[in-house]
Write a protein that holds these residues in place. Structure first.
Motif, PDB file in Angstrom:
ATOM      1  N   ALA A  34      -0.864 -12.497  43.234  1.00 41.13           N
ATOM      2  CA  ALA A  34      -1.106 -13.780  43.906  1.00 41.13           C
ATOM      3  C   ALA A  34       0.210 -14.502  44.173  1.00 41.13           C
ATOM      4  O   ALA A  34       1.065 -14.623  43.300  1.00 41.13           O
ATOM      5  CB  ALA A  34      -2.030 -14.654  43.064  1.00 41.13           C
ATOM      6  N   GLY A  35       0.385 -14.950  45.432  1.00 42.10           N
ATOM      7  CA  GLY A  35       1.590 -15.675  45.797  1.00 42.10           C
ATOM      8  C   GLY A  35       2.741 -14.801  46.232  1.00 42.10           C
ATOM      9  O   GLY A  35       3.877 -15.270  46.312  1.00 42.10           O
ATOM     10  N   THR A  36       2.484 -13.531  46.552  1.00 39.32           N
ATOM     11  CA  THR A  36       3.566 -12.621  46.946  1.00 39.32           C
ATOM     12  C   THR A  36       3.721 -12.508  48.458  1.00 39.32           C
ATOM     13  O   THR A  36       4.340 -11.567  48.947  1.00 39.32           O
ATOM     14  CB  THR A  36       3.349 -11.216  46.345  1.00 39.32           C
ATOM     15  N   ILE A  37       3.142 -13.453  49.206  1.00 42.61           N
ATOM     16  CA  ILE A  37       3.403 -13.512  50.650  1.00 42.61           C
ATOM     17  C   ILE A  37       3.918 -14.905  50.987  1.00 42.61           C
ATOM     18  O   ILE A  37       3.613 -15.877  50.298  1.00 42.61           O
ATOM     19  CB  ILE A  37       2.153 -13.193  51.504  1.00 42.61           C
ATOM     20  N   ALA A  38       4.716 -14.980  52.042  1.00 45.08           N
ATOM     21  CA  ALA A  38       5.229 -16.267  52.505  1.00 45.08           C
ATOM     22  C   ALA A  38       4.177 -16.982  53.347  1.00 45.08           C
ATOM     23  O   ALA A  38       3.278 -16.357  53.898  1.00 45.08           O
ATOM     24  CB  ALA A  38       6.509 -16.050  53.322  1.00 45.08           C
ATOM     25  N   LYS A  39       4.315 -18.289  53.427  1.00 46.48           N
ATOM     26  CA  LYS A  39       3.353 -19.093  54.189  1.00 46.48           C
ATOM     27  C   LYS A  39       3.535 -18.873  55.700  1.00 46.48           C
ATOM     28  O   LYS A  39       4.648 -18.832  56.197  1.00 46.48           O
ATOM     29  CB  LYS A  39       3.532 -20.568  53.854  1.00 46.48           C
ATOM     30  N   TYR A  40       2.423 -18.722  56.404  1.00 45.84           N
ATOM     31  CA  TYR A  40       2.462 -18.629  57.857  1.00 45.84           C
ATOM     32  C   TYR A  40       1.068 -18.928  58.402  1.00 45.84           C
ATOM     33  O   TYR A  40       0.081 -18.934  57.662  1.00 45.84           O
ATOM     34  CB  TYR A  40       2.942 -17.248  58.316  1.00 45.84           C
ATOM     35  N   ASP A  41       0.975 -19.192  59.717  1.00 39.72           N
ATOM     36  CA  ASP A  41      -0.298 -19.630  60.303  1.00 39.72           C
ATOM     37  C   ASP A  41      -0.788 -18.768  61.456  1.00 39.72           C
ATOM     38  O   ASP A  41      -1.903 -18.974  61.936  1.00 39.72           O
ATOM     39  CB  ASP A  41      -0.173 -21.079  60.802  1.00 39.72           C
ATOM     40  N   ARG A 243      -3.111 -10.823  47.334  1.00 41.66           N
ATOM     41  CA  ARG A 243      -1.720 -11.270  47.429  1.00 41.66           C
ATOM     42  C   ARG A 243      -1.591 -12.671  48.010  1.00 41.66           C
ATOM     43  O   ARG A 243      -0.630 -13.380  47.721  1.00 41.66           O
ATOM     44  CB  ARG A 243      -0.911 -10.296  48.297  1.00 41.66           C
ATOM     45  N   GLY A 244      -2.505 -13.082  48.854  1.00 46.15           N
ATOM     46  CA  GLY A 244      -2.419 -14.405  49.472  1.00 46.15           C
ATOM     47  C   GLY A 244      -3.199 -14.452  50.766  1.00 46.15           C
ATOM     48  O   GLY A 244      -3.854 -13.492  51.157  1.00 46.15           O
ATOM     49  N   GLN A 245      -3.097 -15.596  51.459  1.00 45.17           N
ATOM     50  CA  GLN A 245      -3.931 -15.846  52.629  1.00 45.17           C
ATOM     51  C   GLN A 245      -3.123 -16.493  53.736  1.00 45.17           C
ATOM     52  O   GLN A 245      -2.316 -17.396  53.491  1.00 45.17           O
ATOM     53  CB  GLN A 245      -5.084 -16.776  52.235  1.00 45.17           C
ATOM     54  N   MET A 246      -3.323 -16.044  54.963  1.00 44.65           N
ATOM     55  CA  MET A 246      -2.744 -16.687  56.125  1.00 44.65           C
ATOM     56  C   MET A 246      -3.230 -18.127  56.204  1.00 44.65           C
ATOM     57  O   MET A 246      -4.425 -18.406  56.050  1.00 44.65           O
ATOM     58  CB  MET A 246      -3.162 -15.941  57.403  1.00 44.65           C
ATOM     59  N   GLY A 247      -2.324 -19.067  56.413  1.00 42.89           N
ATOM     60  CA  GLY A 247      -2.708 -20.461  56.577  1.00 42.89           C
ATOM     61  C   GLY A 247      -2.714 -21.264  55.302  1.00 42.89           C
ATOM     62  O   GLY A 247      -3.053 -22.438  55.313  1.00 42.89           O
ATOM     63  N   ALA A 248      -2.340 -20.651  54.172  1.00 37.62           N
ATOM     64  CA  ALA A 248      -2.331 -21.366  52.905  1.00 37.62           C
ATOM     65  C   ALA A 248      -1.067 -21.030  52.136  1.00 37.62           C
ATOM     66  O   ALA A 248      -0.561 -19.918  52.206  1.00 37.62           O
ATOM     67  CB  ALA A 248      -3.560 -20.998  52.067  1.00 37.62           C
ATOM     68  N   SER A 249      -0.545 -22.004  51.399  1.00 40.84           N
ATOM     69  CA  SER A 249       0.588 -21.738  50.537  1.00 40.84           C
ATOM     70  C   SER A 249       0.137 -20.879  49.365  1.00 40.84           C
ATOM     71  O   SER A 249      -1.049 -20.814  49.049  1.00 40.84           O
ATOM     72  CB  SER A 249       1.175 -23.048  50.005  1.00 40.84           C
TER      73      SER A 249
END
Length: 361
Positions: A34-41, A243-249
């Motif tokens: 969790a949290g291993t991707i950078a933020k993007y939209d 790992r994370g989600q597009m559109g969210a920190s």
């Protein structure tokens, strides 16, 4: 002693590769994902050849002008692009669903076909900078969901070994579930974090119909049924692989996962709290890193999905009785249901009015 050595089963190249690069690597499950991707939209996918043809640094290859030109123009226009955007290359697939130069954009679900090097400047200016349809090409909308699996062998052998095995299993299980025309699987180039292979991203509607992009790592073929039946069917995040989600920190995404899941199992008590507090949302903002250092920023909304029970084909929720469909059913079906409901309501209104008219006469 010699006889024992001769009769021993040798370790095959496939087994050795699996231990060194595949799903039996010692590093598997060694990191909290969790949290291993950078933020993007926004995620832009450019179709170009296939994994066997991709050099290690595809966006910088002189032999592959289209990806290089696209990445270069994005970098040059980074100050003009207000939406945090990632660029990834994907392969068209054996069935020929996509061809070189086709572009898919998420979460917009827009598709453009046949982009050439000479078109890139106008495409980026129209679509990615100004947010309007491309003047030199036909914009198409698509309703299918997509899974992109990193299989960039020449960039890192871990994805080169894990990616094809995952793609094969995904296609097999998707076909078995009758979703072949609703859920596409494609190999993609480097998305970051090869050490988390198998890596994949699932783009599709959550139970509220909003398009989300969820990244998963350490995925094995044994995890595929769970991803399809839990994530794709019900919008339930598989936390141990997420790992994370597009559109969210990463911080807000972790809060969502903690609230919704306990080690991949849906938490019913959390759902009770959500039903009481339904309608609340949390805004996030930030920047992401794209191809060749390209990055951009914007504010975005964190989309909190809610699990839908699949025992009934339709569920009614809210004061207006809005119908909500499970994610197996495409968003086009929800549109048709709502349109039919509107027609029925209109007919009922006319009938009541006519009845009152007859009585008054």
């Amino acid at each position: 002693m010699a006889d024992n050595i001769d009769s021993a089963s040798p370790i095959s190249d496939a087994d050795e590769n699996d231990v060194k690069y595949g799903f039996k690597r010692p590093e598997m499950y060694s990191t909290d994902l969790a949290g291993t991707i950078a933020k993007y939209d926004r995620h832009v996918f450019l179709c170009y050849k296939g994994p066997k043809d991709w050099p290690p640094r595809l966006e910088a290859s002189d032999a592959d002008p289209l990806p290089k030109v696209f990445a270069s123009v994005l970098k040059a226009r980074k100050d003009d692009i207000t939406v945090k955007t990632n660029l990834t290359i994907f392969g068209g697939g054996d069935a020929g669903e996509f061809a070189d130069g086709d572009v898919l954009i998420f979460p917009d679900r827009k598709q453009y076909r046949g982009l050439k090097e000479s078109d890139v400047d106008s495409f980026v200016d129209d679509v990615l900078v100004n947010g309007k349809p491309w003047a030199d090409g036909l914009q198409e909308n698509f309703i299918s969901s997509h899974i992109f699996v990193c299989a960039h062998e020449k960039r890192d052998m871990r994805c080169g070994v894990c990616g094809p095995a995952l793609i094969e299993k995904l296609k097999e299980d998707i076909k078995a579930r009758g979703l072949k025309d609703k859920l596409f699987v494609s190999p993609c180039s480097h998305i970051g974090g090869h050490k988390y292979a198998g890596n994949l991203i699932i783009f599709g509607p959550n139970p509220e119909g909003k398009i989300t992009g969820h990244w998963y790592g350490y995925v094995t073929p044994e995890d595929v049924p769970e991803l399809l039946d839990e994530h794709v069917a019900m919008g339930v995040i598989i936390k141990r692989l997420w790992r994370g989600q597009m559109g969210a920190s990463s911080e807000d995404g972790e809060k969502v996962a903690e609230q919704k899941l306990r080690n991949g199992t849906y938490d019913k008590k959390s759902k009770k709290r959500e039903e009481i507090n339904r309608g609340n949302s949390e805004n996030t903002s930030g920047c992401c890193q794209g191809a060749n250092g390209f990055s951009c920023c914007r504010d975005g909304n964190l989309e909190v999905s809610e699990e839908e029970e699949l025992k009934e084909p339709l569920e009614v929720d809210g004061p207006n009785g809005m119908a909500k469909l499970p994610s197996w059913i495409g968003s086009w079906e929800q549109h048709d249901v709502l349109a039919a409901a509107a027609v029925v309501g209109a007919v009922a209104t006319v009938a009541v009015a006519y009845s009152l008219f007859r009585r008054s006469g």
